[in-house]
Write a protein that holds these residues in place. Structure first.
Motif, PDB file in Angstrom:
ATOM      1  N   ARG A 291       0.832  -1.213   0.000  1.00 28.14           N
ATOM      2  CA  ARG A 291       0.000   0.000   0.000  1.00 28.14           C
ATOM      3  C   ARG A 291       0.864   1.259   0.000  1.00 28.14           C
ATOM      4  O   ARG A 291       0.564   2.237  -0.704  1.00 28.14           O
ATOM      5  CB  ARG A 291      -0.929   0.015   1.216  1.00 28.14           C
ATOM      6  N   ILE A 292       1.924   1.234   0.803  1.00 26.39           N
ATOM      7  CA  ILE A 292       2.818   2.394   0.869  1.00 26.39           C
ATOM      8  C   ILE A 292       3.485   2.622  -0.478  1.00 26.39           C
ATOM      9  O   ILE A 292       3.540   3.748  -0.991  1.00 26.39           O
ATOM     10  CB  ILE A 292       3.877   2.197   1.968  1.00 26.39           C
ATOM     11  N   ALA A 293       3.995   1.543  -1.090  1.00 29.02           N
ATOM     12  CA  ALA A 293       4.688   1.671  -2.368  1.00 29.02           C
ATOM     13  C   ALA A 293       3.751   2.188  -3.458  1.00 29.02           C
ATOM     14  O   ALA A 293       4.123   3.057  -4.258  1.00 29.02           O
ATOM     15  CB  ALA A 293       5.280   0.323  -2.773  1.00 29.02           C
ATOM     16  N   THR A 294       2.525   1.673  -3.483  1.00 28.74           N
ATOM     17  CA  THR A 294       1.566   2.092  -4.509  1.00 28.74           C
ATOM     18  C   THR A 294       1.206   3.563  -4.353  1.00 28.74           C
ATOM     19  O   THR A 294       1.167   4.323  -5.338  1.00 28.74           O
ATOM     20  CB  THR A 294       0.294   1.227  -4.431  1.00 28.74           C
ATOM     21  N   ARG A 295       0.949   3.969  -3.115  1.00 28.04           N
ATOM     22  CA  ARG A 295       0.584   5.376  -2.872  1.00 28.04           C
ATOM     23  C   ARG A 295       1.761   6.305  -3.155  1.00 28.04           C
ATOM     24  O   ARG A 295       1.585   7.406  -3.689  1.00 28.04           O
ATOM     25  CB  ARG A 295       0.096   5.562  -1.441  1.00 28.04           C
ATOM     26  N   ALA A 296       2.960   5.869  -2.779  1.00 28.58           N
ATOM     27  CA  ALA A 296       4.128   6.714  -3.024  1.00 28.58           C
ATOM     28  C   ALA A 296       4.355   6.897  -4.520  1.00 28.58           C
ATOM     29  O   ALA A 296       4.666   7.999  -4.988  1.00 28.58           O
ATOM     30  CB  ALA A 296       5.356   6.100  -2.365  1.00 28.58           C
ATOM     31  N   ALA A 297       4.195   5.812  -5.292  1.00 26.60           N
ATOM     32  CA  ALA A 297       4.387   5.892  -6.743  1.00 26.60           C
ATOM     33  C   ALA A 297       3.372   6.828  -7.391  1.00 26.60           C
ATOM     34  O   ALA A 297       3.678   7.506  -8.380  1.00 26.60           O
ATOM     35  CB  ALA A 297       4.280   4.496  -7.358  1.00 26.60           C
ATOM     36  N   GLY A 298       2.169   6.886  -6.814  1.00 24.64           N
ATOM     37  CA  GLY A 298       1.131   7.759  -7.351  1.00 24.64           C
ATOM     38  C   GLY A 298       1.097   9.135  -6.722  1.00 24.64           C
ATOM     39  O   GLY A 298       0.210   9.935  -7.037  1.00 24.64           O
ATOM     40  N   LEU A 331       8.210   8.921   2.106  1.00 26.97           N
ATOM     41  CA  LEU A 331       7.292   9.935   2.615  1.00 26.97           C
ATOM     42  C   LEU A 331       7.514  11.280   1.942  1.00 26.97           C
ATOM     43  O   LEU A 331       8.646  11.642   1.607  1.00 26.97           O
ATOM     44  CB  LEU A 331       7.473  10.102   4.128  1.00 26.97           C
ATOM     45  N   PRO A 332       6.439  12.052   1.759  1.00 28.84           N
ATOM     46  CA  PRO A 332       6.594  13.429   1.300  1.00 28.84           C
ATOM     47  C   PRO A 332       7.051  14.308   2.472  1.00 28.84           C
ATOM     48  O   PRO A 332       7.178  13.843   3.606  1.00 28.84           O
ATOM     49  CB  PRO A 332       5.171  13.795   0.860  1.00 28.84           C
ATOM     50  N   ALA A 333       7.295  15.550   2.195  1.00 27.72           N
ATOM     51  CA  ALA A 333       7.715  16.489   3.242  1.00 27.72           C
ATOM     52  C   ALA A 333       6.490  16.887   4.069  1.00 27.72           C
ATOM     53  O   ALA A 333       5.858  17.911   3.817  1.00 27.72           O
ATOM     54  CB  ALA A 333       8.368  17.712   2.613  1.00 27.72           C
ATOM     55  N   ASN A 334       6.149  16.057   5.068  1.00 16.85           N
ATOM     56  CA  ASN A 334       4.953  16.321   5.876  1.00 16.85           C
ATOM     57  C   ASN A 334       5.258  16.478   7.361  1.00 16.85           C
ATOM     58  O   ASN A 334       4.380  16.332   8.199  1.00 16.85           O
ATOM     59  CB  ASN A 334       3.926  15.196   5.676  1.00 16.85           C
ATOM     60  N   GLY A 335       6.522  16.746   7.699  1.00 13.28           N
ATOM     61  CA  GLY A 335       6.889  16.935   9.097  1.00 13.28           C
ATOM     62  C   GLY A 335       7.218  15.658   9.844  1.00 13.28           C
ATOM     63  O   GLY A 335       7.275  15.662  11.078  1.00 13.28           O
ATOM     64  N   SER A 336       7.472  14.570   9.130  1.00 10.08           N
ATOM     65  CA  SER A 336       7.773  13.305   9.795  1.00 10.08           C
ATOM     66  C   SER A 336       9.201  13.290  10.341  1.00 10.08           C
ATOM     67  O   SER A 336      10.098  13.981   9.830  1.00 10.08           O
ATOM     68  CB  SER A 336       7.579  12.133   8.828  1.00 10.08           C
ATOM     69  N   GLU A 337       9.402  12.471  11.392  1.00  7.76           N
ATOM     70  CA  GLU A 337      10.690  12.410  12.073  1.00  7.76           C
ATOM     71  C   GLU A 337      11.012  10.955  12.420  1.00  7.76           C
ATOM     72  O   GLU A 337      10.138  10.221  12.885  1.00  7.76           O
ATOM     73  CB  GLU A 337      10.659  13.231  13.364  1.00  7.76           C
TER      74      GLU A 337
END
Length: 483
Positions: A291-298, A331-337
């Protein structure tokens, strides 16, 4: 028409597949015979709890009160069956055992919750595989101090007997997560923030739920996800677990349903481990990574809430590399750490570390710019136990370093998968346990001296670090996202 050379090729391939299948079946049969040499199964390896929660018995109308009522039925049934099959001994489940909560004390195997008069927000706390809600107590305290409502559900199959994991499915765990999140939203109101915290398997469930909430407006969406030793990927052997119980349906090979059959000396975690537990973990993580890979690719991860994760670079349960590369690097630039804890390079045992273990931090850190903040906790220098933080801000290859008023214990060469959520004064797992609670055993203080090969449990397992010497740092980081 199939040409003769192609026909021969197909025939050869079919024979090869047949021989491979027969070879695999033969190998599994050998393993099944080997499993018969494991210790005898006890009543708690066979007890069936008919009232246990499942996705089939829970639906959109089920409430948190329904979950708690069924949980009470499960424990009533458990106590009745254990009483009828009583075996004298000193360990958990055995008649006369001193291990576990005392009468009138809170049972760490049960779901727990707390509700302030005026909650600032809510948090759902999800424990790991073979574990229990006990592992979330210290994390719950951080949120309780901040005025958050807390719900920590017992996931189906946990907190009772190891046999309860023989038939559980990961969808059963997910169903309880959804009900608890609905309850949390109802308690704190429509505008208050909700966090979801997951440890190990609970981390996979937390992230899977957060992805579900992106597509389903009926699911309360978390505003922050906190992950501790998250199960994003497993060691390669886990994928084989689906085949291990192939012969387990036959009484003669019943033990092949189990990866480990061990004495149950931990009041809040199973020591015996059924193959189905590994299978459900594998199925959940395979789905999650896909799911992560599919969403990241899109480019569809932009609405994912920020993640704060804590991971030991050495982890024999989950893949540290998957936490970094299969999750955070996508991950996109969403404030993750992401916080990585390195090995102790000033330990007397440091020269004995395998090169792969000593170099793991370099592999995980990599050289590419990141969209998330990376913090590495490790020795300030190779000649001191004092530790510091190397902070790589998003997009930066150059760290900002600062000392922390913390140090590696001299006898600790690394953290472990099971250590991170527990402070070192934990009465069960701590190396310097508090005296206000006593569960009949203090696992963090065990010191082993004797001849090898004498114990039913491997000395390596008993020596695994079970608490986090840097727990105050974890507290500070979680506190920061609560402000």
């Amino acid at each position: 028409m199939v040409l003769p050379p192609l026909r021969r090729l197909l025939r050869t391939a079919a024979w090869l597949l047949l021989f491979a299948a027969l070879g695999a079946l033969g190998l599994l049969l050998v393993r099944a015979f080997e499993a018969r040499g494991k210790p005898d199964l006890m009543p708690w390896h066979r007890i069936v709890l008919a009232q246990e929660l499942s996705a089939d018995t829970l639906d959109a109308r089920s409430t948190w009160a329904d979950v708690l009522a069924r949980e009470q039925q499960v424990f009533d049934d458990l106590h009745a069956q254990l009483a009828a099959a009583a075996v004298p001994g000193e360990f958990r489940y055995e008649r006369g055992s001193r291990i576990g909560a005392r009468a009138g004390e809170r049972d760490g195997n049960r779901s727990f919750e707390s509700m302030p008069a005026e909650p600032r927000g809510g948090v759902l706390l999800l424990h790991g595989l073979t574990d229990s809600p006990y592992s979330m107590h210290a994390l719950a305290t951080i949120y309780e101090r901040a005025g958050f409502a807390v719900i920590a559900p017992r996931l189906p199959g946990h907190g009772t007997v190891p046999a309860a994991l023989l038939d559980v499915r990961w969808q059963d765990w997910s169903a309880v997560v959804r009900i608890a999140m609905r309850e949390l939203r109802a308690r704190v109101g429509a505008d208050a923030p909700i966090h979801i915290v997951g440890y190990s398997t609970g981390g996979a469930l937390a992230l899977d739920y957060a992805l579900d909430a992106l597509d389903d407006a009926r699911l309360p969406a978390p505003q922050q996800v906190v992950l501790v030793s998250p199960m994003i990927g497993l060691r390669p052997f886990a994928s084989l677990s689906r085949w291990l119980p192939l012969y387990g349906r036959f009484d003669y090979f019943e033990k092949s349903n189990w990866i480990d059959i061990l004495p149950e000396f931990n009041p809040y975690k199973y020591n015996s481990f059924p193959a189905n537990g590994a299978l459900q973990s594998y199925l959940l993580t395979a789905r999650l990574r896909g799911r992560i890979a599919t969403r990241a690719a899109g480019g569809n991860l932009a609405r994912l809430p920020p993640l704060l994760a804590f991971q030991s670079v050495l982890d024999s349960t989950v893949s540290s590399a998957d936490v970094v590369h299969a999750l955070f690097d996508r991950l996109p630039a969403n404030g993750s750490e992401l916080v990585l804890v390195d090995v102790n390079r000033a330990s007397l045992l440091a020269p004995m570390l395998r090169s792969a273990a000593a170099g793991q931090i370099d592999v995980l850190r990599g050289t590419k710019p990141r969209a998330y903040r990376l913090d590495i906790i490790g020795n300030l220098r190779a000649d001191t136990l004092d530790v510091g933080e190397q902070r790589y801000d998003p997009g930066s290859r150059v760290p900002v370093e600062r000392p922390l008023r913390l140090a590696f214990p001299s006898d600790v060469y690394s953290l472990s998968h099971v250590a991170l959520p527990f402070p070192c004064d934990d009465p069960l797992y701590g190396t310097t346990p508090r005296a206000d609670e006593d569960y009949g055993i203090r696992l963090g203080t065990l010191v082993l001296r004797g001849e090898r090969g004498a114990l039913q449990v491997s000395a390596e397992q008993l020596q695994r670090l079970t608490c986090n010497p840097f727990f105050t740092y974890l507290e500070e980081r979680v506190d920061a996202v609560l402000r």
